[in-house]
Design a protein around this motif. Structure first.
Motif, PDB file in Angstrom:
ATOM      1  N   GLN A 156      12.963   3.952  15.344  1.00  0.00           N
ATOM      2  CA  GLN A 156      11.719   3.196  15.148  1.00  0.00           C
ATOM      3  C   GLN A 156      10.526   4.143  15.050  1.00  0.00           C
ATOM      4  OE1 GLN A 156      10.819   0.524  18.358  1.00  0.00           O
ATOM      5  NE2 GLN A 156       9.378  -0.657  17.134  1.00  0.00           N
ATOM      6  N   GLN A 157      10.490   5.158  15.891  1.00  0.00           N
ATOM      7  CA  GLN A 157       9.390   6.122  15.836  1.00  0.00           C
ATOM      8  C   GLN A 157       9.411   6.904  14.530  1.00  0.00           C
ATOM      9  OE1 GLN A 157       6.787   6.409  17.819  1.00  0.00           O
ATOM     10  NE2 GLN A 157       7.577   4.712  19.014  1.00  0.00           N
ATOM     11  N   LYS A 158      10.593   7.255  14.057  1.00  0.00           N
ATOM     12  CA  LYS A 158      10.690   7.944  12.766  1.00  0.00           C
ATOM     13  C   LYS A 158      10.137   7.073  11.650  1.00  0.00           C
ATOM     14  CE  LYS A 158      14.539   9.978  11.647  1.00  0.00           C
ATOM     15  NZ  LYS A 158      15.966  10.327  11.517  1.00  0.00           N
ATOM     16  N   ASP A 159      10.472   5.787  11.676  1.00  0.00           N
ATOM     17  CA  ASP A 159       9.954   4.862  10.667  1.00  0.00           C
ATOM     18  C   ASP A 159       8.432   4.755  10.751  1.00  0.00           C
ATOM     19  OD1 ASP A 159      12.498   4.391   9.720  1.00  0.00           O
ATOM     20  OD2 ASP A 159      12.755   2.501  10.824  1.00  0.00           O
ATOM     21  N   ASN A 160       7.893   4.683  11.970  1.00  0.00           N
ATOM     22  CA  ASN A 160       6.444   4.603  12.148  1.00  0.00           C
ATOM     23  C   ASN A 160       5.757   5.858  11.616  1.00  0.00           C
ATOM     24  OD1 ASN A 160       6.708   2.108  13.370  1.00  0.00           O
ATOM     25  ND2 ASN A 160       6.491   2.891  15.450  1.00  0.00           N
ATOM     26  N   ILE A 161       6.316   7.001  11.924  1.00  0.00           N
ATOM     27  CA  ILE A 161       5.734   8.263  11.456  1.00  0.00           C
ATOM     28  C   ILE A 161       5.823   8.350   9.940  1.00  0.00           C
ATOM     29  CG2 ILE A 161       6.058  10.776  11.461  1.00  0.00           C
ATOM     30  CD1 ILE A 161       6.871  10.471  14.440  1.00  0.00           C
ATOM     31  N   ARG A 162       6.961   7.959   9.393  1.00  0.00           N
ATOM     32  CA  ARG A 162       7.141   7.993   7.944  1.00  0.00           C
ATOM     33  C   ARG A 162       6.118   7.068   7.262  1.00  0.00           C
ATOM     34  NH1 ARG A 162      12.384   6.818   7.579  1.00  0.00           N
ATOM     35  NH2 ARG A 162      12.938   8.999   7.752  1.00  0.00           N
ATOM     36  N   SER A 163       5.921   5.875   7.818  1.00  0.00           N
ATOM     37  CA  SER A 163       4.954   4.925   7.254  1.00  0.00           C
ATOM     38  C   SER A 163       3.538   5.479   7.335  1.00  0.00           C
ATOM     39  CB  SER A 163       5.019   3.595   7.987  1.00  0.00           C
ATOM     40  OG  SER A 163       6.276   2.994   7.812  1.00  0.00           O
ATOM     41  N   ALA A 164       3.191   6.068   8.473  1.00  0.00           N
ATOM     42  CA  ALA A 164       1.851   6.644   8.628  1.00  0.00           C
ATOM     43  C   ALA A 164       1.652   7.804   7.666  1.00  0.00           C
ATOM     44  CB  ALA A 164       1.646   7.101  10.072  1.00  0.00           C
ATOM     45  N   PHE A 165       2.663   8.616   7.478  1.00  0.00           N
ATOM     46  CA  PHE A 165       2.572   9.745   6.552  1.00  0.00           C
ATOM     47  C   PHE A 165       2.369   9.242   5.126  1.00  0.00           C
ATOM     48  CE2 PHE A 165       4.595  12.794   3.669  1.00  0.00           C
ATOM     49  CZ  PHE A 165       3.855  13.923   3.961  1.00  0.00           C
ATOM     50  N   GLU A 166       3.147   8.249   4.746  1.00  0.00           N
ATOM     51  CA  GLU A 166       3.015   7.702   3.392  1.00  0.00           C
ATOM     52  C   GLU A 166       1.644   7.051   3.191  1.00  0.00           C
ATOM     53  OE1 GLU A 166       4.888   8.110   0.735  1.00  0.00           O
ATOM     54  OE2 GLU A 166       6.233   9.352   1.936  1.00  0.00           O
ATOM     55  N   ALA A 167       1.131   6.368   4.206  1.00  0.00           N
ATOM     56  CA  ALA A 167      -0.197   5.764   4.102  1.00  0.00           C
ATOM     57  C   ALA A 167      -1.261   6.846   3.958  1.00  0.00           C
ATOM     58  CB  ALA A 167      -0.481   4.900   5.332  1.00  0.00           C
ATOM     59  N   GLY A 168      -1.127   7.915   4.711  1.00  0.00           N
ATOM     60  CA  GLY A 168      -2.068   9.040   4.586  1.00  0.00           C
ATOM     61  C   GLY A 168      -1.974   9.700   3.227  1.00  0.00           C
ATOM     62  N   ARG A 169      -0.770   9.873   2.726  1.00  0.00           N
ATOM     63  CA  ARG A 169      -0.576  10.468   1.406  1.00  0.00           C
ATOM     64  C   ARG A 169      -1.228   9.593   0.331  1.00  0.00           C
ATOM     65  NH1 ARG A 169       5.396  11.803  -0.617  1.00  0.00           N
ATOM     66  NH2 ARG A 169       5.109  13.552   0.793  1.00  0.00           N
ATOM     67  N   GLN A 170      -1.022   8.280   0.422  1.00  0.00           N
ATOM     68  CA  GLN A 170      -1.606   7.362  -0.564  1.00  0.00           C
ATOM     69  C   GLN A 170      -3.133   7.357  -0.466  1.00  0.00           C
ATOM     70  OE1 GLN A 170       0.145   5.876  -2.994  1.00  0.00           O
ATOM     71  NE2 GLN A 170      -1.838   5.243  -3.828  1.00  0.00           N
ATOM     72  N   ALA A 171      -3.652   7.387   0.751  1.00  0.00           N
ATOM     73  CA  ALA A 171      -5.105   7.430   0.922  1.00  0.00           C
ATOM     74  C   ALA A 171      -5.677   8.702   0.319  1.00  0.00           C
ATOM     75  CB  ALA A 171      -5.462   7.327   2.399  1.00  0.00           C
ATOM     76  N   TYR A 172      -4.971   9.816   0.488  1.00  0.00           N
ATOM     77  CA  TYR A 172      -5.427  11.080  -0.112  1.00  0.00           C
ATOM     78  C   TYR A 172      -5.415  10.984  -1.628  1.00  0.00           C
ATOM     79  CZ  TYR A 172      -5.530  15.922  -1.577  1.00  0.00           C
ATOM     80  OH  TYR A 172      -5.848  17.092  -2.206  1.00  0.00           O
TER      81      TYR A 172
END
Length: 109
Positions: free
Chosen positions: A77-93
């Motif tokens: 679950q933590q890996k999924d949360n981190i992956r989602s946050a990373f992808e959201a940050g990448r998209q925001a960038y």
């Protein structure tokens, strides 16, 4: 600070149980029974103890497996949360880098 003399919290209980077992064994050996009955009593007590130990070991093994499974679930679950946050940050960038940078002094839209 009352426990300064005891370095292990469960040590006293273990020694008590060991003494209880030794006392029971000595009591059985000195009981007024014939040798055959005494040996049978000892054998029965040993078999019962073995069964109790095996049952507890099985329970502890199951509990450890449950904890390991829970730990794996939490990690996934933590890996999924981190992956989602990373992808959201990448998209925001990406979104921010695609916006044109306004020229200094240009009117804001």
């Amino acid at each position: 600070m009352a426990d300064e003399g005891c370095s292990c919290s469960g040590s006293g209980i273990l020694w008590f149980l060991a003494g209880l077992g030794v006392g029971a064994a000595v009591g059985v050996l000195y009981a007024p029974k014939p040798g055959r009955e005494t040996r049978e009593s000892i054998l029965t007590a040993a078999e019962e103890s073995r069964e109790v130990v095996q049952e507890r070991a099985r329970k502890y093994k199951e509990q450890a497996q449950e904890w390991a499974d829970r730990g794996k679930d939490v990690i996934a679950q933590q890996k999924d949360n981190i992956r989602s946050a990373f992808e959201a940050g990448r998209q925001a960038y990406r979104d921010a880098s695609q916006d044109p940078i306004p020229e200094p002094g240009a009117p804001k839209l």
